[in-house]
Write a protein that holds these residues in place. Sequence first.
Motif, mmCIF file in Angstrom:
data_model
loop_
_atom_site.group_PDB
_atom_site.id
_atom_site.type_symbol
_atom_site.label_atom_id
_atom_site.label_comp_id
_atom_site.label_asym_id
_atom_site.label_seq_id
_atom_site.Cartn_x
_atom_site.Cartn_y
_atom_site.Cartn_z
ATOM 1 N N GLY A 32 0.133 12.373 6.918
ATOM 2 C CA GLY A 32 -0.464 11.272 6.467
ATOM 3 C C GLY A 32 -1.896 11.189 6.003
ATOM 4 O O GLY A 32 -2.360 10.765 5.080
ATOM 5 N N TRP A 33 -2.519 11.745 6.998
ATOM 6 C CA TRP A 33 -4.010 11.848 7.059
ATOM 7 C C TRP A 33 -4.441 12.825 5.845
ATOM 8 O O TRP A 33 -5.382 12.296 4.976
ATOM 9 C CB TRP A 33 -4.715 12.309 8.265
ATOM 10 N N PRO A 42 -10.702 5.455 2.401
ATOM 11 C CA PRO A 42 -11.254 5.392 3.505
ATOM 12 C C PRO A 42 -10.403 5.442 4.845
ATOM 13 O O PRO A 42 -9.284 4.648 4.357
ATOM 14 C CB PRO A 42 -12.108 4.276 3.394
ATOM 15 N N ILE A 43 -10.230 6.238 5.814
ATOM 16 C CA ILE A 43 -9.248 6.366 6.705
ATOM 17 C C ILE A 43 -9.558 5.560 7.924
ATOM 18 O O ILE A 43 -10.541 5.607 8.411
ATOM 19 C CB ILE A 43 -8.721 7.967 7.207
ATOM 20 N N ILE A 129 -1.067 1.875 8.238
ATOM 21 C CA ILE A 129 -1.572 3.205 8.226
ATOM 22 C C ILE A 129 -0.559 4.173 8.751
ATOM 23 O O ILE A 129 0.269 3.561 9.454
ATOM 24 C CB ILE A 129 -3.088 3.357 9.127
ATOM 25 N N PRO A 130 -0.706 5.524 8.639
ATOM 26 C CA PRO A 130 0.637 6.086 9.108
ATOM 27 C C PRO A 130 1.195 6.031 10.415
ATOM 28 O O PRO A 130 2.317 6.124 10.746
ATOM 29 C CB PRO A 130 -0.056 7.530 8.958
ATOM 30 N N ILE A 131 0.317 5.776 11.592
ATOM 31 C CA ILE A 131 0.602 5.666 12.866
ATOM 32 C C ILE A 131 1.649 4.557 12.940
ATOM 33 O O ILE A 131 2.355 4.334 14.028
ATOM 34 C CB ILE A 131 -0.605 5.548 13.818
ATOM 35 N N ILE A 174 6.296 8.017 6.719
ATOM 36 C CA ILE A 174 4.807 8.044 6.347
ATOM 37 C C ILE A 174 4.511 7.742 5.150
ATOM 38 O O ILE A 174 3.572 6.924 4.881
ATOM 39 C CB ILE A 174 4.456 9.652 6.737
ATOM 40 N N MET A 175 5.297 8.025 4.198
ATOM 41 C CA MET A 175 4.773 7.398 2.694
ATOM 42 C C MET A 175 5.035 6.009 2.718
ATOM 43 O O MET A 175 4.028 5.557 2.014
ATOM 44 C CB MET A 175 5.896 8.231 1.748
ATOM 45 N N GLY A 176 5.503 5.414 3.402
ATOM 46 C CA GLY A 176 5.933 3.936 3.496
ATOM 47 C C GLY A 176 4.709 3.379 4.021
ATOM 48 O O GLY A 176 4.639 2.149 4.010
ATOM 49 N N HIS A 177 3.998 4.101 4.922
ATOM 50 C CA HIS A 177 3.085 3.615 5.780
ATOM 51 C C HIS A 177 1.802 4.108 5.464
ATOM 52 O O HIS A 177 0.621 3.979 6.284
ATOM 53 C CB HIS A 177 3.499 3.436 7.377
ATOM 54 N N LEU A 178 1.392 4.493 4.215
ATOM 55 C CA LEU A 178 0.110 5.037 3.925
ATOM 56 C C LEU A 178 -0.941 3.813 3.382
ATOM 57 O O LEU A 178 -2.039 3.875 3.473
ATOM 58 C CB LEU A 178 0.250 5.875 2.606
ATOM 59 N N GLY A 179 -0.323 2.848 2.871
ATOM 60 C CA GLY A 179 -1.078 1.891 2.613
ATOM 61 C C GLY A 179 -1.789 1.945 1.132
ATOM 62 O O GLY A 179 -2.528 1.168 0.633
ATOM 63 N N ILE A 180 -1.488 2.985 0.557
ATOM 64 C CA ILE A 180 -1.520 3.315 -0.926
ATOM 65 C C ILE A 180 -0.467 3.931 -1.341
ATOM 66 O O ILE A 180 0.760 4.081 -0.906
ATOM 67 C CB ILE A 180 -2.759 4.491 -1.051
ATOM 68 N N GLU A 181 -0.258 4.119 -3.001
ATOM 69 C CA GLU A 181 0.624 4.672 -3.646
ATOM 70 C C GLU A 181 0.246 5.963 -4.278
ATOM 71 O O GLU A 181 -0.393 6.054 -5.309
ATOM 72 C CB GLU A 181 1.101 3.636 -4.810
ATOM 73 N N PRO A 182 0.639 7.097 -3.708
ATOM 74 C CA PRO A 182 0.060 8.340 -4.235
ATOM 75 C C PRO A 182 0.804 8.867 -5.538
ATOM 76 O O PRO A 182 0.358 9.885 -6.062
ATOM 77 C CB PRO A 182 0.210 9.183 -3.083
ATOM 78 N N VAL A 183 1.985 8.078 -5.664
ATOM 79 C CA VAL A 183 2.928 8.837 -6.880
ATOM 80 C C VAL A 183 2.519 8.048 -7.998
ATOM 81 O O VAL A 183 2.706 6.649 -8.014
ATOM 82 C CB VAL A 183 4.262 8.559 -6.585
ATOM 83 N N PRO A 184 1.962 8.670 -9.208
ATOM 84 C CA PRO A 184 1.749 8.146 -10.290
ATOM 85 C C PRO A 184 3.056 7.029 -10.916
ATOM 86 O O PRO A 184 4.165 7.538 -10.672
ATOM 87 C CB PRO A 184 1.448 8.987 -11.287
ATOM 88 N N ALA A 185 2.627 5.870 -11.755
ATOM 89 C CA ALA A 185 3.651 5.062 -11.964
ATOM 90 C C ALA A 185 4.606 5.630 -13.242
ATOM 91 O O ALA A 185 5.850 5.462 -13.149
ATOM 92 C CB ALA A 185 2.953 3.831 -12.526
#
Length: 229
Positions: A32-33, A42-43, A129-131, A174-185
């Motif tokens: 996740g980090w 920003p982490i 966040i991931p944790i 982990i993907m659900g708790h990133l707080g961002i969407e890393p996969v393009p629409a």
Amino acid sequence: MLRFLATLSPLQLWLIFLAENLLVTILALLFGWLILKLSNKPIKGASRNEILTCLLTNAINTGITFAGYYLFKHNYISLTFEINWYILLDFLLLFLLMDLAMFIFHYLIHHSVIYKAIHRFHHHYADPIPIDLFVLHPVETIGFGSLWLIILTLYGFNFYAVLIYLTANVFFGIMGHLGIEPVPASIRKLFPFKYLGTSSFHHRHHLEIGYNFGFYTNIWDKVFRTYKP
């Protein structure tokens, strides 16, 4: 490996299962980090309460792992070990069964007094966040773990399918708790991604608790009309 485990004392088994759970947690948080780092976000550091709850969740998950081994040892859980194409079928069956079971469990929690008493603890973190994947009320951790063990007793799954599922479970968490969407629409609109529980899908649930109860897919939310893009 199983023969080796059979020679160990309960304390030795507990320590091995604890080390296994902690290792999985560390690798998941590093993953996740890394995604957040590559996304230039920003982490945010974890709070003391999040760290302590994460450790408690690991202790409980160790107990669930121990219980699973006990059930397997006494033939309540049956596993096969052949390497063949049934591995994929067993994984898909386990993936969809657990997704449906956890959707129902999650939905019922939100529509009962249990939410205020237990699950609201997890929703304290609207911008996760991931944790926070491991920041659950102990009763909820036991509930999800018990659900997992019940599913395993219903059918003789392939051992390697179980391992693949457990890996997918941590990945989606982990993907659900990133707080961002890393996969393009553009990719999220394609098959099979448009049916999967992406980071933004679960983040929407943290922002609006009446929607998106699924874990791995959005299928059940669409079926039961609790889906929100």
